[in-house]
Write a protein that holds these residues in place. Structure first.
Motif, mmCIF file in Angstrom:
data_model
loop_
_atom_site.group_PDB
_atom_site.id
_atom_site.type_symbol
_atom_site.label_atom_id
_atom_site.label_comp_id
_atom_site.label_asym_id
_atom_site.label_seq_id
_atom_site.Cartn_x
_atom_site.Cartn_y
_atom_site.Cartn_z
ATOM 1 N N CYS A 48 0.898 -1.100 -0.070
ATOM 2 C CA CYS A 48 -0.073 -0.030 0.052
ATOM 3 C C CYS A 48 0.855 1.378 0.014
ATOM 4 N N SER A 49 2.045 1.270 -0.699
ATOM 5 C CA SER A 49 2.653 2.362 -0.956
ATOM 6 C C SER A 49 1.779 3.401 -1.967
ATOM 7 N N ALA A 50 2.355 4.327 -2.162
ATOM 8 C CA ALA A 50 1.405 5.540 -2.910
ATOM 9 C C ALA A 50 1.033 4.910 -4.360
ATOM 10 N N ALA A 51 2.257 4.148 -4.770
ATOM 11 C CA ALA A 51 1.675 3.712 -6.234
ATOM 12 C C ALA A 51 0.575 2.534 -6.155
ATOM 13 N N PHE A 52 0.438 2.052 -5.177
ATOM 14 C CA PHE A 52 -0.834 1.191 -5.004
ATOM 15 C C PHE A 52 -1.924 1.420 -4.094
ATOM 16 N N ARG A 65 -11.417 4.166 0.233
ATOM 17 C CA ARG A 65 -9.928 3.902 0.318
ATOM 18 C C ARG A 65 -9.591 2.465 0.011
ATOM 19 N N MET A 66 -8.595 1.947 -0.600
ATOM 20 C CA MET A 66 -8.383 0.703 -0.744
ATOM 21 C C MET A 66 -6.722 0.680 -1.300
ATOM 22 N N CYS A 67 -6.156 -0.774 -1.439
ATOM 23 C CA CYS A 67 -5.007 -0.852 -1.959
ATOM 24 C C CYS A 67 -5.315 -1.813 -3.077
ATOM 25 N N TRP A 68 -4.415 -1.636 -4.307
ATOM 26 C CA TRP A 68 -4.552 -2.623 -5.277
ATOM 27 C C TRP A 68 -3.453 -3.442 -5.659
ATOM 28 N N ARG A 69 -3.771 -4.709 -6.209
ATOM 29 C CA ARG A 69 -2.601 -5.326 -6.743
ATOM 30 C C ARG A 69 -2.940 -6.341 -7.783
ATOM 31 N N LEU A 78 -8.365 -6.306 -4.878
ATOM 32 C CA LEU A 78 -8.563 -5.018 -4.028
ATOM 33 C C LEU A 78 -8.393 -5.283 -2.604
ATOM 34 N N ASP A 79 -7.380 -4.635 -1.751
ATOM 35 C CA ASP A 79 -7.336 -5.049 -0.288
ATOM 36 C C ASP A 79 -7.520 -3.920 0.362
ATOM 37 N N ASP A 80 -7.801 -4.157 1.590
ATOM 38 C CA ASP A 80 -8.011 -3.153 2.695
ATOM 39 C C ASP A 80 -9.053 -1.933 2.141
ATOM 40 N N ILE A 81 -10.311 -2.564 1.954
ATOM 41 C CA ILE A 81 -11.326 -1.459 1.373
ATOM 42 C C ILE A 81 -12.070 -0.952 2.618
ATOM 43 N N ILE A 92 -14.583 3.126 7.647
ATOM 44 C CA ILE A 92 -15.128 1.955 8.151
ATOM 45 C C ILE A 92 -14.494 0.906 7.541
ATOM 46 N N LYS A 93 -13.889 -0.029 7.973
ATOM 47 C CA LYS A 93 -13.396 -1.274 7.108
ATOM 48 C C LYS A 93 -14.484 -2.051 6.952
ATOM 49 N N VAL A 94 -14.350 -2.442 5.639
ATOM 50 C CA VAL A 94 -15.387 -3.394 4.951
ATOM 51 C C VAL A 94 -14.814 -4.695 4.591
ATOM 52 N N LEU A 95 -13.892 -4.766 3.881
ATOM 53 C CA LEU A 95 -13.309 -6.089 3.095
ATOM 54 C C LEU A 95 -11.686 -6.014 3.474
ATOM 55 N N ASN A 96 -10.899 -7.283 3.848
ATOM 56 C CA ASN A 96 -9.556 -7.447 3.631
ATOM 57 C C ASN A 96 -9.241 -7.351 2.172
#
Length: 438
Positions: A48-52, A65-69, A78-81, A92-96
């Protein structure tokens, strides 16, 4: 050199000229599904660096907000949504994680069957997107984890953009000249992957009211090598009634959702069933019952049945447990395989269980499909698998190119916030039976 399969809609479009030449010479190209997949390494932890990192604040004040890979088989993950509507002090966290779990494609004539994620080159064949395909948005560069030898691994293939969806609500006020209305906004994250003649659009659509829509759209073209209709029941395509008949087939799309409501994976699954009882001349009555799903489940959708995932730790401002409800889209359940006979599965988390069929990321003795993972374990960290089927009987309008046909579902917030997160300021005090003075 890549091996291209041209049978049953699986030849690569780029190889059309070579394939035609080979056929003219009496040669065959391609191969069937692999019978033994190589063992793949476990997916890397999300970066989850800035690029992701993805963050989008919509006009209503809602922020996603989320991370992607990018996985070497599943493609976009999509992670940490998290979801933060206006008025909420923290996300509010929804999904890992949210990801595709498989695209299973059996043909009606019984001669071919494919697992497009783990048996084909779904992830490798990520398509470059033109700016016009991502209107008003940003196209990110994706590095393919396991590219072909002759492939540029850097693909401009991930679009993030916003889109209007029409009315979010409309309500006539107490006076005739007062109307409350708002136009909803969605945040979209999507990719396009080619498998044979098909191009799959993997779309995650995040609404400003907290709803998440997950869809796969199939487009591209009908295979020019697949007009034999070996089942004898294909639909006539082109001129005449009998010359060209495209073979019908099914797209069984699975999604894998690892929930973490309010940051905890100790979520609860609940099933609701309603029963209607006639009352003679009176209006029928409906009674709804709740069943706590404590063990792994293979669930079948039916009228008056639904499921929700409930937070074990978080409550809204009305002191109600936060949850997300599963809302299925139109589906055709495929009865030909044990793992496609059910609409939803809830399994206990296992880090190697990543694909609903032809799963290569567990050891040799581990069952290979999601139905076999439902074996009575207690759900302390439930993972949801949603199956949506589409039976594709081709039509003249499918050529050329083929219009997108969509299949998918939604998860909808239920008691995540105490009121509609888009409520206008004038109505903010009207929570509960406000006419009774509360």
């Amino acid at each position: 050199m890549r091996v291209n399969r041209i049978s049953h809609a699986r030849g690569r479009t780029a190889a059309l000229g070579l394939a035609v030449a080979a056929l003219a010479a009496g040669l065959t190209t391609g191969a069937g599904p692999a019978t033994a997949q190589p063992q793949s390494a476990a997916a890397a932890a999300p970066d989850c660096s800035a690029a992701f990192r993805i963050e989008q604040k919509l006009a209503s004040g809602t922020t996603w907000r989320m991370c992607w890979r990018y996985d070497s088989m599943a493609g976009l993950v999509l992670d940490d949504i998290t979801y933060q509507p206006k008025g909420e002090p923290a996300p509010i966290k929804v999904l890992n994680s949210a990801r595709l779990g498989q695209i299973h494609v059996p043909y009606d004539d019984g001669r071919a069957e494919y697992d497009d994620l783990t048996g084909q080159d779904f992830a490798k064949d990520l398509m470059n997107l033109a700016p016009a395909e991502c209107p008003g948005g940003t196209i990110k560069t994706v590095k393919i984890p396991d590219p072909y030898p002759d492939q540029n691994p850097n693909v401009k293939g991930l679009c993030t953009t916003t889109r209007s969806r029409g009315h979010a609500y409309r309500m006539q006020g107490d006076t005739a000249n007062k109307v409350y209305q708002a136009q909803g906004k969605d945040f979209l994250v999507y990719t396009v992957n080619q498998v044979g003649w098909y191009e799959y659009m993997t779309e995650f659509r995040f609404q400003d009211d907290g709803t998440i829509n997950m869809n796969v759209g199939a487009t591209g073209t009908l295979s020019p090598f697949d007009y034999d209709a070996g089942d004898g029941k294909g639909w006539p395509i082109g001129k005449g009634a009998a010359k060209d008949k495209a073979t019908s087939h099914t797209h069984n799309v699975f999604w894998r959702l690892d929930f973490a409501l309010d940051g905890s994976t100790k979520n609860r699954v609940e099933q609701y069933d309603s029963t209607l009882t006639p009352r003679g001349a009176d209006t029928p009555t409906v009674k709804t019952t709740r069943t706590k799903v404590t063990k792994e489940l293979a669930g079948d959708a039916k009228t008056y049945r639904w499921w929700r995932m409930v937070s074990a730790t978080g409550k809204n401002k009305d002191n109600h447990a936060r949850s997300y409800e599963f809302v299925p889209g139109p589906t055709t359940r495929y009865p030909g395989r044990s793992y496609t006979k059910h609409d939803i599965y809830f399994t206990q988390y296992d880090k190697c269980e990543l694909f609903s069929s032809n799963n290569p990321r567990c050891d040799r003795d581990h069952p290979k499909s999601v139905d076999k993972w439902v074996n009575g374990q207690t759900l302390t960290h439930p993972v949801a698998w949603v199956n949506v089927g589409f039976h594709h009987i081709a039509r003249d309008e499918d050529q050329q190119p083929m219009p997108v046909h969509w299949q998918g579902f939604s998860i909808v917030p239920r008691d995540v916030t105490a009121m509609n997160p888009l409520t206008p300021a004038d109505l903010a005090g009207q929570n509960g039976n406000y006419t009774g003075g509360s």
